[in-house]
Motif scaffolding. Sequence first.
Motif, PDB file in Angstrom:
ATOM      1  N   LYS A   1       0.849  -1.207   0.000  1.00 52.82           N
ATOM      2  CA  LYS A   1       0.000   0.000   0.000  1.00 52.82           C
ATOM      3  C   LYS A   1       0.882   1.253   0.000  1.00 52.82           C
ATOM      4  N   VAL A   2       2.063   1.150   0.650  1.00 49.48           N
ATOM      5  CA  VAL A   2       2.956   2.306   0.716  1.00 49.48           C
ATOM      6  C   VAL A   2       3.546   2.589  -0.673  1.00 49.48           C
ATOM      7  N   PHE A   3       3.950   1.544  -1.379  1.00 44.38           N
ATOM      8  CA  PHE A   3       4.448   1.719  -2.748  1.00 44.38           C
ATOM      9  C   PHE A   3       3.378   2.374  -3.613  1.00 44.38           C
ATOM     10  N   ALA A   4       2.151   1.871  -3.512  1.00 42.36           N
ATOM     11  CA  ALA A   4       1.060   2.405  -4.350  1.00 42.36           C
ATOM     12  C   ALA A   4       0.806   3.873  -4.022  1.00 42.36           C
ATOM     13  N   LYS A   5       0.803   4.198  -2.733  1.00 44.43           N
ATOM     14  CA  LYS A   5       0.522   5.589  -2.330  1.00 44.43           C
ATOM     15  C   LYS A   5       1.628   6.509  -2.843  1.00 44.43           C
ATOM     16  N   ASP A   6       2.885   6.101  -2.709  1.00 43.27           N
ATOM     17  CA  ASP A   6       4.005   6.933  -3.190  1.00 43.27           C
ATOM     18  C   ASP A   6       3.914   7.143  -4.693  1.00 43.27           C
ATOM     19  N   LEU A   7       3.621   6.057  -5.413  1.00 41.30           N
ATOM     20  CA  LEU A   7       3.516   6.154  -6.875  1.00 41.30           C
ATOM     21  C   LEU A   7       2.392   7.116  -7.266  1.00 41.30           C
ATOM     22  N   MET A   8       1.273   7.021  -6.577  1.00 39.01           N
ATOM     23  CA  MET A   8       0.137   7.897  -6.928  1.00 39.01           C
ATOM     24  C   MET A   8       0.454   9.351  -6.582  1.00 39.01           C
ATOM     25  N   ARG A   9       1.083   9.551  -5.431  1.00 43.39           N
ATOM     26  CA  ARG A   9       1.438  10.934  -5.047  1.00 43.39           C
ATOM     27  C   ARG A   9       2.381  11.553  -6.073  1.00 43.39           C
ATOM     28  N   ARG A  10       3.431  10.795  -6.421  1.00 37.88           N
ATOM     29  CA  ARG A  10       4.431  11.325  -7.372  1.00 37.88           C
ATOM     30  C   ARG A  10       3.807  11.626  -8.715  1.00 37.88           C
ATOM     31  N   SER A  11       2.758  10.860  -9.082  1.00 41.77           N
ATOM     32  CA  SER A  11       2.151  11.013 -10.408  1.00 41.77           C
ATOM     33  C   SER A  11       0.953  11.953 -10.388  1.00 41.77           C
ATOM     34  N   GLY A  12       0.689  12.561  -9.256  1.00 42.50           N
ATOM     35  CA  GLY A  12      -0.425  13.510  -9.170  1.00 42.50           C
ATOM     36  C   GLY A  12      -1.788  12.856  -9.291  1.00 42.50           C
ATOM     37  N   ILE A  13      -1.887  11.580  -8.915  1.00 41.95           N
ATOM     38  CA  ILE A  13      -3.167  10.858  -8.990  1.00 41.95           C
ATOM     39  C   ILE A  13      -3.951  11.143  -7.711  1.00 41.95           C
ATOM     40  N   PRO A  14      -5.228  11.524  -7.825  1.00 43.06           N
ATOM     41  CA  PRO A  14      -5.979  11.882  -6.619  1.00 43.06           C
ATOM     42  C   PRO A  14      -6.162  10.685  -5.682  1.00 43.06           C
ATOM     43  N   THR A  15      -5.691  10.840  -4.445  1.00 43.29           N
ATOM     44  CA  THR A  15      -5.775   9.759  -3.446  1.00 43.29           C
ATOM     45  C   THR A  15      -5.732  10.405  -2.061  1.00 43.29           C
ATOM     46  N   PRO A  16      -6.417   9.863  -1.074  1.00 41.58           N
ATOM     47  CA  PRO A  16      -6.395  10.475   0.262  1.00 41.58           C
ATOM     48  C   PRO A  16      -4.972  10.579   0.804  1.00 41.58           C
ATOM     49  N   SER A  17      -4.718  11.620   1.602  1.00 41.57           N
ATOM     50  CA  SER A  17      -3.376  11.781   2.176  1.00 41.57           C
ATOM     51  C   SER A  17      -3.155  10.692   3.237  1.00 41.57           C
ATOM     52  N   ALA A  18      -1.903  10.361   3.478  1.00 41.68           N
ATOM     53  CA  ALA A  18      -1.597   9.287   4.428  1.00 41.68           C
ATOM     54  C   ALA A  18      -0.180   9.438   4.943  1.00 41.68           C
ATOM     55  N   GLU A  19       0.064   8.898   6.129  1.00 39.07           N
ATOM     56  CA  GLU A  19       1.409   8.833   6.709  1.00 39.07           C
ATOM     57  C   GLU A  19       1.739   7.364   6.963  1.00 39.07           C
ATOM     58  N   THR A  20       3.023   7.041   6.868  1.00 37.70           N
ATOM     59  CA  THR A  20       3.483   5.665   7.046  1.00 37.70           C
ATOM     60  C   THR A  20       4.187   5.509   8.400  1.00 37.70           C
ATOM     61  N   PHE A  21       3.946   4.387   9.056  1.00 37.12           N
ATOM     62  CA  PHE A  21       4.565   4.144  10.362  1.00 37.12           C
ATOM     63  C   PHE A  21       5.034   2.681  10.490  1.00 37.12           C
ATOM     64  N   THR A  22       6.154   2.536  11.221  1.00 34.50           N
ATOM     65  CA  THR A  22       6.566   1.198  11.660  1.00 34.50           C
ATOM     66  C   THR A  22       6.669   1.172  13.193  1.00 34.50           C
ATOM     67  N   ASN A  23       6.654   2.374  13.789  1.00 33.01           N
ATOM     68  CA  ASN A  23       6.848   2.496  15.231  1.00 33.01           C
ATOM     69  C   ASN A  23       5.516   2.795  15.914  1.00 33.01           C
ATOM     70  N   VAL A  24       5.152   1.949  16.874  1.00 30.25           N
ATOM     71  CA  VAL A  24       3.828   2.062  17.482  1.00 30.25           C
ATOM     72  C   VAL A  24       3.670   3.363  18.262  1.00 30.25           C
ATOM     73  N   ILE A  25       4.743   3.834  18.921  1.00 28.64           N
ATOM     74  CA  ILE A  25       4.633   5.066  19.725  1.00 28.64           C
ATOM     75  C   ILE A  25       4.401   6.266  18.813  1.00 28.64           C
ATOM     76  N   ARG A  26       5.150   6.306  17.702  1.00 24.90           N
ATOM     77  CA  ARG A  26       4.969   7.422  16.759  1.00 24.90           C
ATOM     78  C   ARG A  26       3.562   7.394  16.168  1.00 24.90           C
ATOM     79  N   ALA A  27       3.086   6.210  15.870  1.00 22.46           N
ATOM     80  CA  ALA A  27       1.742   6.100  15.274  1.00 22.46           C
ATOM     81  C   ALA A  27       0.681   6.563  16.274  1.00 22.46           C
ATOM     82  N   GLN A  28       0.836   6.193  17.550  1.00 22.01           N
ATOM     83  CA  GLN A  28      -0.142   6.597  18.570  1.00 22.01           C
ATOM     84  C   GLN A  28      -0.108   8.116  18.778  1.00 22.01           C
TER      85      GLN A  28
END
Length: 424
Positions: A103-130
């Motif tokens: 999903k992260v690859f797809a989101k990056d590809l869509m963002r770079r290509s100007g394809i309309p998609t909801p904004s999102a942030e990526t996390f691997t760390n539970v504290i940062r995500a919380q």
Amino acid sequence: MRVLVIGGGGREHAIVWKIVQSSRVTNIFCAPGNPGIATLAECVPIQADNIQDLLSFAQDQAIDLTIVGPEAPLADGIADHFRQARLRIFGPGRMAARIETSKVFAKDLMRRSGIPTPSAETFTNVIRAQEYLRRHNMPVVIKADGLAQGKGVVVATTLAEAQKAVTDLLEQNVLGASGATIMIEEFVAGDELSVMALTDGNTVVPLLASRDYKRIFDNDQGPNTGGMGSFAPVDSVDTALMNRILNEILQPIVDALSSLGSPYRGVLYAGIMLASDGPKVLECNARFGDPETQVVLSLLKTDLVDLLGAVVDHQLDALSPIEWHEGAAVCVVLASGNYPSRPNVGKIIHGVAKAENIDDVNVFHAGTKIGDMGLMTAGGRVLGVTATSTDHRGARAKAYEAVAHIIFDDMQYRRDICHKGVET
Ligand code: GLY
């Protein structure tokens, strides 16, 4: 032609059903198939993720065209292996399939290509995500990066729900490696749409738009599932909107993958939200949708083998316009008790033959098996009862008339698929 279909669910049953109608096909094999598919094709006891045995089978049996149903073998590179062996296969290679497998690859590809998609942030760390969650308004959408068989998306309406989803994925590892990276995505309201398009890496040909019902209960309540029903076409999708989806979403995704050196050959599925400011991509899949395929192929007039062959042979630009039957199709999924958690399986299924006796009704098998007592349940989604008619209302009525003939212990299904008022 000798054709092999890989998979054993409702989507593959619908694909086999449509391929049987092709005058060009002499033999159809399905691996592993299911009891419904076995009435139309020769089922081969090879699991869909056993690439080596599938390759040997295709070579030994001189298969002319292989069609991959599920995502798992695509993620493992089945299309690359077959192409290296000079076998014709419908489905993207492993790198192109990342449009679904990450999903992260797809989101990056869509963002770079100007394809309309909801904004999102990526996390691997539970504290940062919380921490991030505490600073954001609800609802939010929590998504596992990897494949999760329909269990990787949580729409959280409260902070507690969002925190639980994040903890489940990043701390409890409930989805293992698939949930080790997550996205927290902006929630976008609107009507959802599934658009599947054939592409050979250059030309993109959309199929009829359809709608899928992801939640387990009526009125979109309860957890997400693989899909509890579908209908096609979607009347609000006119030519102008479809052209916009083609030009602003589908073609740019295909072009972006080609420019990365991962040309996409197969069917590209875009899950789209029709937001107030236009269509936005919620997810991409690298394969036919399930249960969208059941309704879209029910309305397809053109020979499916011609369409898929044009993709495999890079000849989509020379394809005549796809022809569709008039009217509408509706699919109601009958699921096991307790689905989408651990389903209660092994129940005897009654009434399928009666349901199939109704004109223009197909009962596509998903999680079924033949046991000591005849046809039995063997999975979460068991059957996809699919009907066509001259309009949505008729298709819906016929689908539910057929559903009324079928019964198994703990059976659950939605009563509001293509409900009155959605489509006329
Ligand atoms: N029905 C949604 C999917 O196929 O992923």
